[in-house]
Design a protein around this motif. Structure first.
Motif, PDB file in Angstrom:
ATOM      1  N   GLY A  46       0.819  -1.215   0.000  1.00 47.88           N
ATOM      2  CA  GLY A  46       0.000   0.000   0.000  1.00 47.88           C
ATOM      3  C   GLY A  46       0.845   1.253   0.000  1.00 47.88           C
ATOM      4  O   GLY A  46       0.516   2.243  -0.683  1.00 47.88           O
ATOM      5  N   ARG A  93       2.014   2.214  -3.337  1.00 51.39           N
ATOM      6  CA  ARG A  93       0.943   2.749  -4.189  1.00 51.39           C
ATOM      7  C   ARG A  93       0.429   4.097  -3.693  1.00 51.39           C
ATOM      8  O   ARG A  93      -0.510   4.656  -4.258  1.00 51.39           O
ATOM      9  CB  ARG A  93      -0.217   1.746  -4.256  1.00 51.39           C
ATOM     10  CG  ARG A  93       0.073   0.508  -5.099  1.00 51.39           C
ATOM     11  CD  ARG A  93      -0.954  -0.578  -4.812  1.00 51.39           C
ATOM     12  NE  ARG A  93      -0.845  -1.709  -5.721  1.00 51.39           N
ATOM     13  CZ  ARG A  93       0.074  -2.662  -5.638  1.00 51.39           C
ATOM     14  NH1 ARG A  93       0.997  -2.604  -4.691  1.00 51.39           N
ATOM     15  NH2 ARG A  93       0.094  -3.671  -6.498  1.00 51.39           N
ATOM     16  N   TYR A 153      -0.964   4.807  -0.698  1.00 54.89           N
ATOM     17  CA  TYR A 153      -2.084   4.797   0.249  1.00 54.89           C
ATOM     18  C   TYR A 153      -1.601   5.181   1.644  1.00 54.89           C
ATOM     19  O   TYR A 153      -0.486   4.837   2.052  1.00 54.89           O
ATOM     20  CB  TYR A 153      -2.737   3.411   0.295  1.00 54.89           C
ATOM     21  CG  TYR A 153      -3.372   2.994  -1.013  1.00 54.89           C
ATOM     22  CD1 TYR A 153      -4.326   3.794  -1.639  1.00 54.89           C
ATOM     23  CD2 TYR A 153      -3.011   1.806  -1.635  1.00 54.89           C
ATOM     24  CE1 TYR A 153      -4.900   3.418  -2.848  1.00 54.89           C
ATOM     25  CE2 TYR A 153      -3.580   1.417  -2.848  1.00 54.89           C
ATOM     26  CZ  TYR A 153      -4.519   2.225  -3.447  1.00 54.89           C
ATOM     27  OH  TYR A 153      -5.083   1.852  -4.638  1.00 54.89           O
ATOM     28  N   ALA A 163      -5.746   0.786   1.248  1.00 56.62           N
ATOM     29  CA  ALA A 163      -5.005  -0.236   0.508  1.00 56.62           C
ATOM     30  C   ALA A 163      -5.881  -1.447   0.217  1.00 56.62           C
ATOM     31  O   ALA A 163      -5.876  -1.985  -0.899  1.00 56.62           O
ATOM     32  CB  ALA A 163      -3.767  -0.650   1.296  1.00 56.62           C
ATOM     33  N   ASP A 167      -8.268  -1.624  -2.686  1.00 56.63           N
ATOM     34  CA  ASP A 167      -7.659  -1.883  -3.989  1.00 56.63           C
ATOM     35  C   ASP A 167      -7.705  -3.389  -4.228  1.00 56.63           C
ATOM     36  O   ASP A 167      -6.993  -4.153  -3.576  1.00 56.63           O
ATOM     37  CB  ASP A 167      -6.218  -1.371  -3.975  1.00 56.63           C
ATOM     38  CG  ASP A 167      -5.497  -1.536  -5.302  1.00 56.63           C
ATOM     39  OD1 ASP A 167      -5.808  -2.494  -6.035  1.00 56.63           O
ATOM     40  OD2 ASP A 167      -4.613  -0.720  -5.589  1.00 56.63           O
ATOM     41  N   LEU A 201      -4.400  -5.147  -5.044  1.00 57.77           N
ATOM     42  CA  LEU A 201      -3.527  -5.251  -3.878  1.00 57.77           C
ATOM     43  C   LEU A 201      -4.040  -6.340  -2.931  1.00 57.77           C
ATOM     44  O   LEU A 201      -3.250  -7.146  -2.409  1.00 57.77           O
ATOM     45  CB  LEU A 201      -3.440  -3.902  -3.164  1.00 57.77           C
ATOM     46  CG  LEU A 201      -2.454  -3.816  -1.993  1.00 57.77           C
ATOM     47  CD1 LEU A 201      -1.883  -2.404  -1.897  1.00 57.77           C
ATOM     48  CD2 LEU A 201      -3.093  -4.185  -0.656  1.00 57.77           C
ATOM     49  N   VAL A 251      -0.766   3.077   7.335  1.00 54.16           N
ATOM     50  CA  VAL A 251       0.242   2.226   6.709  1.00 54.16           C
ATOM     51  C   VAL A 251       1.597   2.399   7.411  1.00 54.16           C
ATOM     52  O   VAL A 251       2.335   1.438   7.609  1.00 54.16           O
ATOM     53  CB  VAL A 251       0.340   2.583   5.202  1.00 54.16           C
ATOM     54  CG1 VAL A 251       1.649   2.108   4.603  1.00 54.16           C
ATOM     55  CG2 VAL A 251      -0.850   2.001   4.453  1.00 54.16           C
TER      56      VAL A 251
END
Length: 381
Positions: free
Chosen positions: A226, A229, A231, A237, A240, A243, A289
């Protein structure tokens, strides 16, 4: 009954302290945070809210606190009189509390043979055993001999997602409804009084590996993938689908190891994976995250959630490519306020990526798992 619990943070208040209070214990928290200590001493209660549709709030009562900095004498005295000692401080902090735990045990065994259980509720395999080694190193021979008879350090596995959070009331904590606390009963003193809400088993290893290699492996995989990407939260995350599919691939690899090694039922374990992914998606939680991915060096260590299952998969002739993708993600986790992330990036810059992987994972550069990490690192980078 009296319990001394080290760690008045979110896990301590929202999980261990909550269960112990509900089981009838008077809980004395021990912490370095003077604000937590003074509030717990003054109020003797605090609220825990479940991150569920109903947002149910429980008031945890019969609690107080002592400072591990300024109340060391009182902490040792409390341990000498306690029925149970628990920790939720992080496995790296156990060495800092071992001295006062040892002093409490020394005082206790000098005058009594009453049984005492000391349980480290940490994200680690053999946390209580690690604490015992640290404590025993600070005891004299006579105290160790007496402790061998009346003090036990049973290992445990704990599972409850409690994100970083801030509230106007500093003692309030929001936790997910799910929890699991499993204790190795074979390491306990016969005649022990079970704690309500705790699951006791004769063999802890299957449960602790199932939790570590599913919840912790999956959670950090979602965090590292994540992060790459862009997030900010685990919930973003997990929204998605691509993911989420990658996280599921990781858990299918660890699941194959667990099923082959411990004999878990394949269909039941698949449902367990579904439940874990559902917990990660919980819309009532906001879990950053940066928190879940924090301390990548610990997460990349040989006996932890990524390297251990990957090596076990290799040894058993099972797949590990998704696990090495998560390891590569950890190598790219460059959060600036995380000391371990900064150390890792500095090592990569100084030693080169191959040598840095070997240094922190213990995997030789010519090993197939190491080569898979290099391949996935190249793809992600």
């Amino acid at each position: 009954m009296k319990a001394v619990h080290f760690g008045a943070g979110n896990i301590g208040r929202g999980f261990i302290g909550l269960l112990l209070s509900q089981a009838g214990y008077e809980v004395c928290f021990v912490d370095v945070n003077e604000a937590f200590v003074s509030q717990l001493q003054e109020r003797k209660e605090y609220p825990v809210t479940l991150a569920s549709e109903g947002q149910e709030t429980v008031i945890v009562k019969n609690v107080t606190a002592l400072s591990s900095v300024t109340h060391a004498e009182e902490v040792a005295a409390s341990i000498a009189e306690a029925d149970l000692v628990t920790t939720a401080v992080g496995v790296t902090i156990l060495k800092h509390i071992a001295g006062v735990v040892a002093e409490g045990i020394r005082r206790r065994v000098a005058v009594s043979a009453a049984p005492l259980h000391v349980i480290a509720c940490e994200n680690a395999i053999g946390g209580s055993a690690q604490l015992k080694e640290l404590v025993y190193a600070k005891l004299d021979g006579e105290s160790r001999s007496k402790a061998d008879v009346s003090v036990a350090f049973p290992n445990a596995a704990v599972d409850r997602i409690v994100p970083l959070q801030q509230h106007e009331d500093i003692l309030k904590v929001v936790v997910e409804p799910f929890y699991e606390w499993v204790i190795d009963s074979s390491q306990m003193i016969p005649g022990y009084v079970p704690v309500a809400g705790v699951h006791y088993v004769d063999n802890l290893e299957p449960y602790i590996e199932r939790k570590l290699f599913t919840v912790n492996t999956g959670h950090c995989s979602a965090a590292y993938l994540g992060y790459l990407r862009g997030y900010e939260t685990i919930q973003q995350a997990m929204a998605d689908e691509a993911l989420t599919a990658q996280v599921r691939e990781v858990l299918e690899e660890t699941g194959a190891v667990l099923i082959q090694k411990h004999g878990f039922n394949k269909a039941q374990h698949s449902k367990y994976i579904d439940k874990i992914l559902e917990r990660f998606r919980n819309p009532a939680l906001t879990d950053e995250v940066s928190r879940v991915g924090r301390s990548p060096l610990r997460k990349l260590s040989p006996n932890d959630r990524l390297v251990s299952p990957a090596l076990q998969a290799y040894d058993r002739g099972l797949g590990y490519a998704a696990l090495t993708r998560s390891m590569a993600g950890a190598l790219l986790f460059d959060v600036q306020d995380d000391p371990e992330a900064l150390e890792l990036q500095a090592a990569i810059a100084d030693l080169g990526i191959e040598a840095a992987v070997t240094k922190y994972t213990g995997i030789a550069a010519d090993h197939a798992v190491h080569q898979s990490v290099m391949s996935e690192y190249g793809k992600l980078k």
